[in-house]
Design an enzyme around this catalytic site. Structure first.
Site: not given
Ligand SMILES: NC(=O)c1ccc[n+]([C@@H]2O[C@H](COP(=O)([O-])OP(=O)(O)OC[C@H]3O[C@@H](n4cnc5c(N)ncnc54)[C@H](O)[C@@H]3O)[C@@H](O)[C@H]2O)c1
Length: 270
Positions: A190, A220
């Protein structure tokens, strides 16, 4: 009192829901939770001091002033479109999902007088890049170092049949544009999408991904060159205990951004 809805009740969603209830009692209220896996939303709702309703995406958007997406890059663009169309603000964590459409989403936000919020997440140096961009920026390079378990299951690893557990020393896994990196490692990268949006675009931003079983943190390294001079930043991120792909700084950054939105009387930094 701002109403906030959370889509995605995993690592980031859970952290934010708990802290919104605790830190912003007088400024914000959780309007609802939504997850593709309803059980996860139920588990989170039970962990919170007040029972929070579990809603469909459309209901959540209806009931919230601000929607926080913490779900997946496969849905983040769609959530943005739906929320902005209804004139609602949206904070996006799965920024990789916006890489193709961010310009049209920015136009939609402007038209609907709503705001797209993209927190810095797991990388430091975005403040400098934003300022530098007001003059000429020639080069943006991101080198990401992650332990093998943080890259496991990525489409690129599967496609290239890389045996990630067999890696013994430091190895460059990927080198290319941010555009390709986002497709190859959608759950990891991301930050490269965010840098592309804030900087010189996904075709010009270069990304290198390195792994080693010796690595203990998600690191990073950002390098920016432009009329302002040269910027080098290194962020050594502790992985979240519940998701090794997600650095702890990411939910903290979302919380800090939320604090800024809810209490705009102070603004520190770019
Ligand atoms: N911007 C950044 O720097 C950064 C950093 C870390 C993570 N992220 C992103 O943030 C998001 C969440 O990360 P996380 O660690 O909480 O992930 P996680 O896997 O712990 O949780 C994701 C949750 O979203 C749910 N989910 C998946 N697809 C879905 C959908 N279509 N509709 C509704 N719910 C859905 C899953 O069931 C899960 O409960 C990820 O996409 C990750 O790549 C971004």
């Amino acid at each position: 009192m701002k109403t906030i809805g959370i889509v995605g009740c995993g690592t980031i969603g859970t952290f934010l829901a708990k802290r919104i209830n605790k830190d912003f009692k007088l400024l914000a209220r959780l309007a609802g939770l939504c997850d593709i896996d309803e059980e996860k939303a139920k588990v989170l709702s039970k962990k919170l001091s007040k029972k929070i309703p579990i809603l469909s995406l459309d209901q959540l958007i209806e009931k919230s002033d601000l929607i926080i997406e913490a779900a997946s890059s496969s849905i983040s663009c769609n959530i943005c479109k739906k929320a902005l169309t209804k004139g609602k603000d949206v904070m996006v964590m799965s920024i990789g999902g916006l890489i193709k459409d961010y310009k049209s989403l920015f136009s939609l936000a402007e038209k609907k007088k709503a705001t797209i919020i993209l927190p810095s997440g797991a990388i430091c140096g975005l403040d400098g890049l934003k300022s530098a961009k007001l003059a000429n920026v020639r080069k943006v390079t991101l080198t990401t170092r992650k332990p093998p378990k943080g890259l496991k299951g990525a489409p690129y690893i599967i496609e290239k049949d890389i045996d990630i557990d067999a890696i013994t020393g430091e190895q460059v896994i990927f080198e290319g544009t941010a555009e390709d990196a986002v497709k190859a490692f959608p759950k990891n990268i991301n930050v490269s999408a965010l840098l592309s949006i804030a900087g010189i675009g996904a075709k010009k931003t270069r990304v290198k991904i390195v792994t080693s079983p010796e690595y203990m943190v998600n690191m990073h390294e950002l390098e920016v060159e432009g009329d302002f001079g040269r910027l080098v930043s290194r962020t050594e991120n502790v992985p979240s205990p519940t998701n090794p792909k997600t650095s702890f700084l990411a939910p903290l950054s979302a919380l800090a951004t939320l604090k800024q939105i809810l209490n705009p009387s102070q603004k520190i930094g770019t």
